[in-house]
Motif scaffolding. Structure first.
Motif, PDB file in Angstrom:
ATOM      1  N   PHE A   1       0.842  -1.196   0.000  1.00  0.00           N
ATOM      2  CA  PHE A   1       0.000   0.000   0.000  1.00  0.00           C
ATOM      3  C   PHE A   1       0.876   1.244   0.000  1.00  0.00           C
ATOM      4  CE2 PHE A   1      -2.655   3.310   1.904  1.00  0.00           C
ATOM      5  CZ  PHE A   1      -3.827   3.167   1.168  1.00  0.00           C
ATOM      6  N   SER A   2       0.442   2.250  -0.751  1.00  0.00           N
ATOM      7  CA  SER A   2       1.160   3.521  -0.838  1.00  0.00           C
ATOM      8  C   SER A   2       0.178   4.662  -0.581  1.00  0.00           C
ATOM      9  CB  SER A   2       1.800   3.685  -2.221  1.00  0.00           C
ATOM     10  OG  SER A   2       2.368   4.979  -2.360  1.00  0.00           O
ATOM     11  N   PRO A   3       0.608   5.670   0.184  1.00  0.00           N
ATOM     12  CA  PRO A   3      -0.300   6.807   0.425  1.00  0.00           C
ATOM     13  C   PRO A   3      -0.515   7.681  -0.803  1.00  0.00           C
ATOM     14  CG  PRO A   3       1.842   7.235   1.409  1.00  0.00           C
ATOM     15  CD  PRO A   3       1.876   5.832   0.916  1.00  0.00           C
ATOM     16  N   LYS A   4       0.310   7.509  -1.837  1.00  0.00           N
ATOM     17  CA  LYS A   4       0.154   8.309  -3.054  1.00  0.00           C
ATOM     18  C   LYS A   4      -1.081   7.853  -3.833  1.00  0.00           C
ATOM     19  CE  LYS A   4       5.127   9.101  -3.523  1.00  0.00           C
ATOM     20  NZ  LYS A   4       6.295   8.969  -4.431  1.00  0.00           N
ATOM     21  N   GLN A   5      -1.703   8.795  -4.499  1.00  0.00           N
ATOM     22  CA  GLN A   5      -2.913   8.509  -5.281  1.00  0.00           C
ATOM     23  C   GLN A   5      -2.720   8.978  -6.705  1.00  0.00           C
ATOM     24  OE1 GLN A   5      -6.635   9.726  -3.409  1.00  0.00           O
ATOM     25  NE2 GLN A   5      -5.616   9.926  -1.430  1.00  0.00           N
ATOM     26  N   SER A   6      -3.171   8.152  -7.627  1.00  0.00           N
ATOM     27  CA  SER A   6      -3.163   8.537  -9.040  1.00  0.00           C
ATOM     28  C   SER A   6      -4.580   8.920  -9.468  1.00  0.00           C
ATOM     29  CB  SER A   6      -2.623   7.381  -9.899  1.00  0.00           C
ATOM     30  OG  SER A   6      -3.432   6.222  -9.726  1.00  0.00           O
ATOM     31  N   GLU A   7      -4.746   9.254 -10.701  1.00  0.00           N
ATOM     32  CA  GLU A   7      -6.043   9.730 -11.207  1.00  0.00           C
ATOM     33  C   GLU A   7      -6.809   8.636 -11.939  1.00  0.00           C
ATOM     34  OE1 GLU A   7      -5.292  13.129 -13.593  1.00  0.00           O
ATOM     35  OE2 GLU A   7      -4.570  14.379 -11.935  1.00  0.00           O
ATOM     36  N   ASP A   8      -6.451   7.365 -11.708  1.00  0.00           N
ATOM     37  CA  ASP A   8      -7.165   6.302 -12.421  1.00  0.00           C
ATOM     38  C   ASP A   8      -8.549   6.096 -11.799  1.00  0.00           C
ATOM     39  OD1 ASP A   8      -7.208   3.677 -10.606  1.00  0.00           O
ATOM     40  OD2 ASP A   8      -5.293   4.702 -10.264  1.00  0.00           O
ATOM     41  N   THR A   9      -9.467   5.614 -12.618  1.00  0.00           N
ATOM     42  CA  THR A   9     -10.853   5.355 -12.183  1.00  0.00           C
ATOM     43  C   THR A   9     -11.206   3.887 -12.433  1.00  0.00           C
ATOM     44  OG1 THR A   9     -11.679   6.042 -14.366  1.00  0.00           O
ATOM     45  CG2 THR A   9     -11.544   7.734 -12.635  1.00  0.00           C
ATOM     46  N   LEU A  10     -10.247   3.004 -12.223  1.00  0.00           N
ATOM     47  CA  LEU A  10     -10.457   1.587 -12.536  1.00  0.00           C
ATOM     48  C   LEU A  10     -11.541   0.975 -11.662  1.00  0.00           C
ATOM     49  CD1 LEU A  10      -6.704   0.525 -12.911  1.00  0.00           C
ATOM     50  CD2 LEU A  10      -8.350   0.999 -14.738  1.00  0.00           C
ATOM     51  N   LEU A  11     -11.537   1.259 -10.349  1.00  0.00           N
ATOM     52  CA  LEU A  11     -12.558   0.697  -9.473  1.00  0.00           C
ATOM     53  C   LEU A  11     -13.937   1.245  -9.796  1.00  0.00           C
ATOM     54  CD1 LEU A  11     -10.774   0.649  -5.976  1.00  0.00           C
ATOM     55  CD2 LEU A  11     -11.249  -1.282  -7.475  1.00  0.00           C
ATOM     56  N   ALA A  12     -14.032   2.537 -10.055  1.00  0.00           N
ATOM     57  CA  ALA A  12     -15.322   3.139 -10.392  1.00  0.00           C
ATOM     58  C   ALA A  12     -15.850   2.590 -11.710  1.00  0.00           C
ATOM     59  CB  ALA A  12     -15.197   4.658 -10.456  1.00  0.00           C
ATOM     60  N   ASP A  13     -14.974   2.403 -12.685  1.00  0.00           N
ATOM     61  CA  ASP A  13     -15.410   1.852 -13.975  1.00  0.00           C
ATOM     62  C   ASP A  13     -15.908   0.425 -13.812  1.00  0.00           C
ATOM     63  OD1 ASP A  13     -14.638   4.241 -15.066  1.00  0.00           O
ATOM     64  OD2 ASP A  13     -12.685   3.507 -15.762  1.00  0.00           O
ATOM     65  N   LEU A  14     -15.215  -0.381 -12.995  1.00  0.00           N
ATOM     66  CA  LEU A  14     -15.649  -1.758 -12.790  1.00  0.00           C
ATOM     67  C   LEU A  14     -16.979  -1.807 -12.051  1.00  0.00           C
ATOM     68  CD1 LEU A  14     -15.094  -4.802 -12.941  1.00  0.00           C
ATOM     69  CD2 LEU A  14     -13.771  -4.594 -10.829  1.00  0.00           C
ATOM     70  N   TYR A  15     -17.153  -0.966 -11.043  1.00  0.00           N
ATOM     71  CA  TYR A  15     -18.401  -0.947 -10.283  1.00  0.00           C
ATOM     72  C   TYR A  15     -19.556  -0.463 -11.151  1.00  0.00           C
ATOM     73  CZ  TYR A  15     -21.616  -0.174  -6.377  1.00  0.00           C
ATOM     74  OH  TYR A  15     -22.706  -0.222  -5.530  1.00  0.00           O
ATOM     75  N   ALA A  16     -19.317   0.540 -11.988  1.00  0.00           N
ATOM     76  CA  ALA A  16     -20.376   1.049 -12.878  1.00  0.00           C
ATOM     77  C   ALA A  16     -20.784  -0.008 -13.892  1.00  0.00           C
ATOM     78  CB  ALA A  16     -19.889   2.312 -13.576  1.00  0.00           C
ATOM     79  N   ALA A  17     -19.800  -0.739 -14.459  1.00  0.00           N
ATOM     80  CA  ALA A  17     -20.122  -1.761 -15.448  1.00  0.00           C
ATOM     81  C   ALA A  17     -20.849  -2.947 -14.808  1.00  0.00           C
ATOM     82  CB  ALA A  17     -18.842  -2.240 -16.129  1.00  0.00           C
ATOM     83  N   SER A  18     -20.504  -3.276 -13.562  1.00  0.00           N
ATOM     84  CA  SER A  18     -21.137  -4.417 -12.913  1.00  0.00           C
ATOM     85  C   SER A  18     -22.552  -4.130 -12.456  1.00  0.00           C
ATOM     86  CB  SER A  18     -20.297  -4.846 -11.687  1.00  0.00           C
ATOM     87  OG  SER A  18     -18.986  -5.197 -12.081  1.00  0.00           O
ATOM     88  N   ASN A  19     -22.873  -2.864 -12.143  1.00  0.00           N
ATOM     89  CA  ASN A  19     -24.198  -2.522 -11.625  1.00  0.00           C
ATOM     90  C   ASN A  19     -25.038  -1.732 -12.619  1.00  0.00           C
ATOM     91  OD1 ASN A  19     -24.123  -3.249  -8.492  1.00  0.00           O
ATOM     92  ND2 ASN A  19     -22.122  -2.413  -9.051  1.00  0.00           N
ATOM     93  N   GLY A  20     -24.526  -1.457 -13.788  1.00  0.00           N
ATOM     94  CA  GLY A  20     -25.300  -0.760 -14.816  1.00  0.00           C
ATOM     95  C   GLY A  20     -25.622   0.676 -14.456  1.00  0.00           C
TER      96      GLY A  20
END
Length: 271
Positions: A53-72
């Motif tokens: 784990f790293s405290p740094k954050q990037s601007e990716d939206t991979l989790l949001a994209d996966l959650y949106a695709a899974s729940n429509g």
């Protein structure tokens, strides 16, 4: 959303990506570790991917994209739901100091609320390494031909000829010892025995002188040294007391300056 669903989403995304960002919290980072030696070089460990784990954050939206695709739902709604859940999770982590991600490991917080991750021992996020196992070099026994071939190749690389085997030295002939003539013993001549000398007559012992008894000494009379010293001290103390009284009568102010502090002296003489 719950922590089980979040852990599954992180594991699914990290299989294909090296960084997975948790908005407002930090990022999970997967790093490839190459093959290494262990057990003093006798064991080869296969490559694997480790997750930290790293405290740094990037601007990716991979989790949001996966959650949106899974729940429509839209990507904006998925990001809002994910951000709200992670904000609550962060507050819980600061209080409980640990949160379990099923199938991944534990996300923990220090006393200063610095986050770090402890992965499960059996975590496998390296599909390309499926089936790879540690290799032990202790099970392979080299034959004599393999050793000679390795030595010959090493000598060729160094440009040196392989030395010929050393010959064993031939044993020297054993010489028989020459006979040694035994010495002839000389005849023993008996020496004449000396005549015994007469023993000297014993000298008469001197008679002991009579011991004179000394008369007991009489103890000296008079004062002993101790009582003399005490008497001198009493006389000196009496003279000092008389002198102090005389000085007090003739010079009272001077005597008060020694007996009292400056504040007491000023109060005494200003009354």
């Amino acid at each position: 959303m719950d922590i089980d669903l979040l852990a599954k989403m992180v594991k699914e995304v990290v299989m294909d990506h090296d960084v997975v960002t948790l908005p407002g919290v930090g990022s999970f980072v997967a790093e490839l570790v190459p093959a290494t030696f262990a057990d003093r070089g006798y064991t080869i460990l296969p490559p694997y991917r480790r997750l930290f784990f790293s405290p740094k954050q990037s601007e990716d939206t991979l989790l949001a994209d996966l959650y949106a695709a899974s729940n429509g739902i839209s990507q904006a709604d998925a990001m809002r739901i994910l951000t709200d859940f992670l904000s609550e999770m962060k507050d819980v982590l600061k209080v409980k100091k640990t949160i379990v991600f099923p199938g991944l490991g534990r996300l923990r917080a220090t006393m200063e609320n610095h986050f770090f991750f402890v992965a499960d021992e059996d975590l496998d996020i390296y599909p390309s390494g499926f089936g790879l196992k540690p290799i032990s070099l202790k099970t392979h026994e080299e034959t004599k031909e393999e050793v000679e071939e390795a030595v010959a190749s090493l000598a060729g690389l160094l440009g040196q000829e392989q030395p010929a085997p050393a010959r064993e030295p031939e044993p020297e002939p054993v010489k028989e010892p020459e006979p040694v003539a035994e010495p002839v013993p000389e005849p023993v001549v008996a020496e004449p025995e000396p005549e015994p000398k007469p023993a000297p007559a014993p000298e008469p012992e001197p008679e002991p002188e009579p011991v004179r008894e000394e008369a007991p000494r009489k103890k000296s009379g008079g004062w002993s040294k101790f009582w003399t010293f005490i008497l001198v001290l009493l006389i000196i103390a009496l003279v000092a007391a008389i002198a102090l009284v005389a000085v007090g009568n003739f010079f009272p102010e001077w005597l008060d300056s020694f007996l009292y502090s400056p504040e007491e002296y000023e109060i005494l003489h200003n009354q």
